[in-house]
Design a protein around this motif. Structure first.
Motif, PDB file in Angstrom:
ATOM      1  N   LYS A 172      -3.001   2.912   7.415  1.00  0.00           N
ATOM      2  CA  LYS A 172      -3.542   3.719   6.318  1.00  0.00           C
ATOM      3  C   LYS A 172      -4.044   2.836   5.175  1.00  0.00           C
ATOM      4  N   THR A 173      -5.011   3.368   4.439  1.00  0.00           N
ATOM      5  CA  THR A 173      -5.486   2.694   3.230  1.00  0.00           C
ATOM      6  C   THR A 173      -4.469   2.916   2.104  1.00  0.00           C
ATOM      7  N   PRO A 174      -4.551   2.143   1.024  1.00  0.00           N
ATOM      8  CA  PRO A 174      -3.660   2.398  -0.109  1.00  0.00           C
ATOM      9  C   PRO A 174      -3.759   3.841  -0.618  1.00  0.00           C
ATOM     10  N   ARG A 175      -4.958   4.374  -0.708  1.00  0.00           N
ATOM     11  CA  ARG A 175      -5.150   5.748  -1.184  1.00  0.00           C
ATOM     12  C   ARG A 175      -4.478   6.745  -0.223  1.00  0.00           C
ATOM     13  N   LEU A 187       4.848  -0.434  -4.066  1.00  0.00           N
ATOM     14  CA  LEU A 187       5.096  -1.665  -4.818  1.00  0.00           C
ATOM     15  C   LEU A 187       4.056  -2.725  -4.502  1.00  0.00           C
ATOM     16  N   LEU A 188       3.865  -2.990  -3.218  1.00  0.00           N
ATOM     17  CA  LEU A 188       2.945  -4.023  -2.749  1.00  0.00           C
ATOM     18  C   LEU A 188       2.231  -3.509  -1.505  1.00  0.00           C
ATOM     19  N   TYR A 189       0.988  -3.922  -1.341  1.00  0.00           N
ATOM     20  CA  TYR A 189       0.218  -3.575  -0.148  1.00  0.00           C
ATOM     21  C   TYR A 189      -0.532  -4.841   0.236  1.00  0.00           C
ATOM     22  N   LEU A 238      -3.102  -7.216  -1.766  1.00  0.00           N
ATOM     23  CA  LEU A 238      -4.153  -6.467  -2.433  1.00  0.00           C
ATOM     24  C   LEU A 238      -3.790  -6.140  -3.877  1.00  0.00           C
ATOM     25  N   THR A 239      -4.807  -6.134  -4.733  1.00  0.00           N
ATOM     26  CA  THR A 239      -4.667  -5.651  -6.101  1.00  0.00           C
ATOM     27  C   THR A 239      -5.553  -4.420  -6.243  1.00  0.00           C
ATOM     28  N   PRO A 250      -0.244  -4.556  -7.419  1.00  0.00           N
ATOM     29  CA  PRO A 250       1.194  -4.323  -7.377  1.00  0.00           C
ATOM     30  C   PRO A 250       1.630  -3.347  -8.468  1.00  0.00           C
ATOM     31  N   HIS A 251       2.784  -2.707  -8.225  1.00  0.00           N
ATOM     32  CA  HIS A 251       3.309  -1.750  -9.196  1.00  0.00           C
ATOM     33  C   HIS A 251       3.509  -2.478 -10.520  1.00  0.00           C
TER      34      HIS A 251
END
Length: 136
Positions: free
Chosen positions: A65-68, A102-104, A107-108, A117-118
């Motif tokens: 999945k994408t971040p979104r 928190l982190l993916y 990626l920023t 990041p969070h």
């Protein structure tokens, strides 16, 4: 492509341990395989007053999945677990579950409703202690 996402979890209402266990099951089912899970950590509320302590954890999930998409899915899990509203204007409240990306990967992301990041994770021991436990 498989991405690695670290997700923070917290609960301070109801059966807190069950809330985390069920949330982890739902993340594994909907977002992607949970490949690492921290210990559960009991903590005091952060950013607001409450008589209810939290139980916190961090999981590492492998996802396509994408971040979104991860955000949409985790917000749906929060609603399915009984959370009626997200914190707004810096105001926090008791909740059956709170899920934070928190982190993916490395990626920023800097969007109004999604920051990776969070941005507050380094201020929160209840995030950093379990995160460091499973990042090693």
């Amino acid at each position: 492509m498989i991405h690695q996402v670290f997700i923070g979890l917290g609960s301070n209402l109801g059966d807190k341990v069950w809330n985390l266990q069920e949330t982890i099951r739902l993340i594994s089912e909907r977002v992607g395989a949970v490949v690492r899970q921290s210990s559960f950590l009991e903590t005091e509320p952060w950013g607001f007053e409450s008589e209810n302590t939290f139980v916190n954890a961090v999981v590492c999930c492998e996802t396509e999945k994408t971040p979104r998409e991860v955000l949409v899915l985790t917000q749906q899990i929060e609603r399915d677990m009984g959370r009626t509203r997200k914190s707004s204007s810096g105001g926090y409240s008791d909740r059956p579950i709170d899920i934070d990306i928190l982190l993916y990967d490395n990626l920023t992301v800097d969007e109004p409703d999604l920051k990776i990041p969070h941005p507050l994770m380094h201020q929160r021991d209840f995030v950093m202690i379990p995160l460091e436990e499973i990042r090693k």
